[in-house]
Design a protein around this motif. Structure first.
Motif, PDB file in Angstrom:
ATOM      1  N   MET A   1     -12.530  -0.608   1.253  1.00  0.00           N
ATOM      2  CA  MET A   1     -11.325  -0.339   0.486  1.00  0.00           C
ATOM      3  C   MET A   1     -10.420  -1.557   0.647  1.00  0.00           C
ATOM      4  O   MET A   1     -10.234  -2.065   1.737  1.00  0.00           O
ATOM      5  CB  MET A   1     -10.658   0.926   1.033  1.00  0.00           C
ATOM      6  N   SER A   2      -9.826  -1.984  -0.441  1.00  0.00           N
ATOM      7  CA  SER A   2      -8.988  -3.173  -0.399  1.00  0.00           C
ATOM      8  C   SER A   2      -7.625  -2.843   0.211  1.00  0.00           C
ATOM      9  O   SER A   2      -7.221  -1.681   0.307  1.00  0.00           O
ATOM     10  CB  SER A   2      -8.810  -3.740  -1.803  1.00  0.00           C
ATOM     11  N   THR A   3      -6.952  -3.885   0.615  1.00  0.00           N
ATOM     12  CA  THR A   3      -5.635  -3.723   1.217  1.00  0.00           C
ATOM     13  C   THR A   3      -4.651  -3.121   0.228  1.00  0.00           C
ATOM     14  O   THR A   3      -3.851  -2.260   0.588  1.00  0.00           O
ATOM     15  CB  THR A   3      -5.114  -5.088   1.714  1.00  0.00           C
ATOM     16  N   ALA A   4      -4.703  -3.528  -1.016  1.00  0.00           N
ATOM     17  CA  ALA A   4      -3.791  -3.004  -2.037  1.00  0.00           C
ATOM     18  C   ALA A   4      -4.007  -1.506  -2.236  1.00  0.00           C
ATOM     19  O   ALA A   4      -3.046  -0.735  -2.363  1.00  0.00           O
ATOM     20  CB  ALA A   4      -3.987  -3.753  -3.345  1.00  0.00           C
ATOM     21  N   SER A   5      -5.270  -1.088  -2.244  1.00  0.00           N
ATOM     22  CA  SER A   5      -5.543   0.336  -2.445  1.00  0.00           C
ATOM     23  C   SER A   5      -5.110   1.149  -1.226  1.00  0.00           C
ATOM     24  O   SER A   5      -4.622   2.289  -1.351  1.00  0.00           O
ATOM     25  CB  SER A   5      -7.019   0.570  -2.758  1.00  0.00           C
ATOM     26  N   LYS A   6      -5.258   0.592  -0.013  1.00  0.00           N
ATOM     27  CA  LYS A   6      -4.798   1.278   1.191  1.00  0.00           C
ATOM     28  C   LYS A   6      -3.275   1.435   1.177  1.00  0.00           C
ATOM     29  O   LYS A   6      -2.743   2.495   1.529  1.00  0.00           O
ATOM     30  CB  LYS A   6      -5.229   0.504   2.436  1.00  0.00           C
ATOM     31  N   LEU A   7      -2.576   0.388   0.771  1.00  0.00           N
ATOM     32  CA  LEU A   7      -1.120   0.447   0.690  1.00  0.00           C
ATOM     33  C   LEU A   7      -0.663   1.466  -0.360  1.00  0.00           C
ATOM     34  O   LEU A   7       0.297   2.217  -0.150  1.00  0.00           O
ATOM     35  CB  LEU A   7      -0.532  -0.928   0.389  1.00  0.00           C
ATOM     36  N   THR A   8      -1.360   1.497  -1.482  1.00  0.00           N
ATOM     37  CA  THR A   8      -1.025   2.449  -2.537  1.00  0.00           C
ATOM     38  C   THR A   8      -1.258   3.883  -2.062  1.00  0.00           C
ATOM     39  O   THR A   8      -0.413   4.766  -2.273  1.00  0.00           O
ATOM     40  CB  THR A   8      -1.881   2.173  -3.793  1.00  0.00           C
ATOM     41  N   LEU A   9      -2.390   4.104  -1.406  1.00  0.00           N
ATOM     42  CA  LEU A   9      -2.691   5.434  -0.894  1.00  0.00           C
ATOM     43  C   LEU A   9      -1.658   5.864   0.157  1.00  0.00           C
ATOM     44  O   LEU A   9      -1.154   6.993   0.127  1.00  0.00           O
ATOM     45  CB  LEU A   9      -4.093   5.462  -0.284  1.00  0.00           C
ATOM     46  N   THR A  10      -1.326   4.964   1.067  1.00  0.00           N
ATOM     47  CA  THR A  10      -0.347   5.266   2.099  1.00  0.00           C
ATOM     48  C   THR A  10       1.024   5.542   1.486  1.00  0.00           C
ATOM     49  O   THR A  10       1.705   6.505   1.854  1.00  0.00           O
ATOM     50  CB  THR A  10      -0.247   4.100   3.107  1.00  0.00           C
ATOM     51  N   GLY A  11       1.418   4.729   0.545  1.00  0.00           N
ATOM     52  CA  GLY A  11       2.714   4.912  -0.116  1.00  0.00           C
ATOM     53  C   GLY A  11       2.776   6.224  -0.880  1.00  0.00           C
ATOM     54  O   GLY A  11       3.796   6.943  -0.829  1.00  0.00           O
ATOM     55  N   THR A  12       1.708   6.564  -1.552  1.00  0.00           N
ATOM     56  CA  THR A  12       1.658   7.813  -2.308  1.00  0.00           C
ATOM     57  C   THR A  12       1.709   9.019  -1.366  1.00  0.00           C
ATOM     58  O   THR A  12       2.432   9.990  -1.618  1.00  0.00           O
ATOM     59  CB  THR A  12       0.375   7.872  -3.157  1.00  0.00           C
ATOM     60  N   ALA A  13       0.964   8.934  -0.263  1.00  0.00           N
ATOM     61  CA  ALA A  13       0.956  10.041   0.701  1.00  0.00           C
ATOM     62  C   ALA A  13       2.339  10.205   1.330  1.00  0.00           C
ATOM     63  O   ALA A  13       2.840  11.333   1.461  1.00  0.00           O
ATOM     64  CB  ALA A  13      -0.091   9.781   1.768  1.00  0.00           C
ATOM     65  N   LEU A  14       2.976   9.120   1.724  1.00  0.00           N
ATOM     66  CA  LEU A  14       4.314   9.199   2.306  1.00  0.00           C
ATOM     67  C   LEU A  14       5.332   9.723   1.293  1.00  0.00           C
ATOM     68  O   LEU A  14       6.220  10.521   1.648  1.00  0.00           O
ATOM     69  CB  LEU A  14       4.744   7.832   2.838  1.00  0.00           C
ATOM     70  N   GLY A  15       5.203   9.292   0.046  1.00  0.00           N
ATOM     71  CA  GLY A  15       6.109   9.793  -0.997  1.00  0.00           C
ATOM     72  C   GLY A  15       5.948  11.288  -1.203  1.00  0.00           C
ATOM     73  O   GLY A  15       6.937  12.024  -1.326  1.00  0.00           O
TER      74      GLY A  15
END
Length: 78
Positions: A1-15
Protein backbone atom coordinates in the motif's frame (compact mmCIF):
# COMPACT_ATOMS: atom_id res chain seq x y z
CA UNK A 1 0.00 0.00 0.00
CA UNK A 2 1.40 3.39 -0.92
CA UNK A 3 2.05 6.14 1.56
CA UNK A 4 -0.64 8.36 0.01
CA UNK A 5 -3.26 5.63 0.35
CA UNK A 6 -2.25 4.98 3.98
CA UNK A 7 -2.56 8.69 4.77
CA UNK A 8 -5.94 8.85 3.05
CA UNK A 9 -7.20 5.80 4.92
CA UNK A 10 -5.94 7.16 8.25
CA UNK A 11 -7.43 10.59 7.60
CA UNK A 12 -10.77 9.12 6.61
CA UNK A 13 -10.87 6.86 9.67
CA UNK A 14 -9.99 9.73 12.02
CA UNK A 15 -12.59 11.96 10.36
CA UNK A 16 -15.27 9.29 10.75
CA UNK A 17 -14.36 8.77 14.41
CA UNK A 18 -14.45 12.52 14.99
CA UNK A 19 -17.91 12.79 13.43
CA UNK A 20 -19.22 9.88 15.50
CA UNK A 21 -17.83 11.44 18.70
CA UNK A 22 -19.30 14.86 17.86
CA UNK A 23 -22.75 13.40 17.17
CA UNK A 24 -22.58 11.39 20.40
CA UNK A 25 -21.77 14.45 22.51
CA UNK A 26 -24.43 16.51 20.73
CA UNK A 27 -27.06 13.87 21.49
CA UNK A 28 -26.00 13.74 25.14
CA UNK A 29 -26.29 17.52 25.49
CA UNK A 30 -29.72 17.54 23.81
CA UNK A 31 -30.86 14.73 26.11
CA UNK A 32 -29.71 16.71 29.16
CA UNK A 33 -31.56 19.80 27.90
CA UNK A 34 -34.77 17.81 27.37
CA UNK A 35 -34.47 16.30 30.85
CA UNK A 36 -34.06 19.77 32.35
CA UNK A 37 -37.23 20.82 30.50
CA UNK A 38 -39.16 17.91 31.99
CA UNK A 39 -37.95 18.79 35.48
CA UNK A 40 -38.96 22.43 34.94
CA UNK A 41 -42.44 21.38 33.72
CA UNK A 42 -42.95 19.12 36.73
CA UNK A 43 -41.98 21.97 39.06
CA UNK A 44 -44.44 24.32 37.34
CA UNK A 45 -47.22 21.74 37.68
CA UNK A 46 -46.42 21.30 41.38
CA UNK A 47 -46.56 25.06 41.95
CA UNK A 48 -49.84 25.29 40.07
CA UNK A 49 -51.37 22.54 42.24
CA UNK A 50 -50.16 24.26 45.42
CA UNK A 51 -51.59 27.60 44.32
CA UNK A 52 -54.92 25.99 43.42
CA UNK A 53 -55.09 24.30 46.83
CA UNK A 54 -54.35 27.63 48.52
CA UNK A 55 -57.03 29.33 46.44
CA UNK A 56 -59.58 26.63 47.31
CA UNK A 57 -58.74 26.90 51.00
CA UNK A 58 -59.11 30.69 50.91
CA UNK A 59 -62.47 30.36 49.17
CA UNK A 60 -63.73 27.93 51.86
CA UNK A 61 -62.53 30.26 54.61
CA UNK A 62 -64.29 33.17 52.95
CA UNK A 63 -67.52 31.17 52.77
CA UNK A 64 -67.26 30.27 56.45
CA UNK A 65 -66.56 33.87 57.46
CA UNK A 66 -69.47 35.13 55.40
CA UNK A 67 -71.77 32.72 57.25
CA UNK A 68 -70.85 34.11 60.66
CA UNK A 69 -70.21 37.75 59.74
CA UNK A 70 -72.47 40.20 58.04
CA UNK A 71 -70.75 42.07 55.30
CA UNK A 72 -72.36 45.04 53.65
CA UNK A 73 -71.25 46.67 50.47
CA UNK A 74 -70.20 50.29 50.88
CA UNK A 75 -71.19 52.74 48.22
CA UNK A 76 -68.36 54.89 46.96
CA UNK A 77 -68.70 58.51 47.99
CA UNK A 78 -68.57 60.80 45.09
Amino acid sequence: MSTASKLTLTGTALGALGIVAAVHFQQKSEQAAMHAGVIRDLEQQRLKRERQLDFDMQRKLEEEYRKIQTVSETKPSG
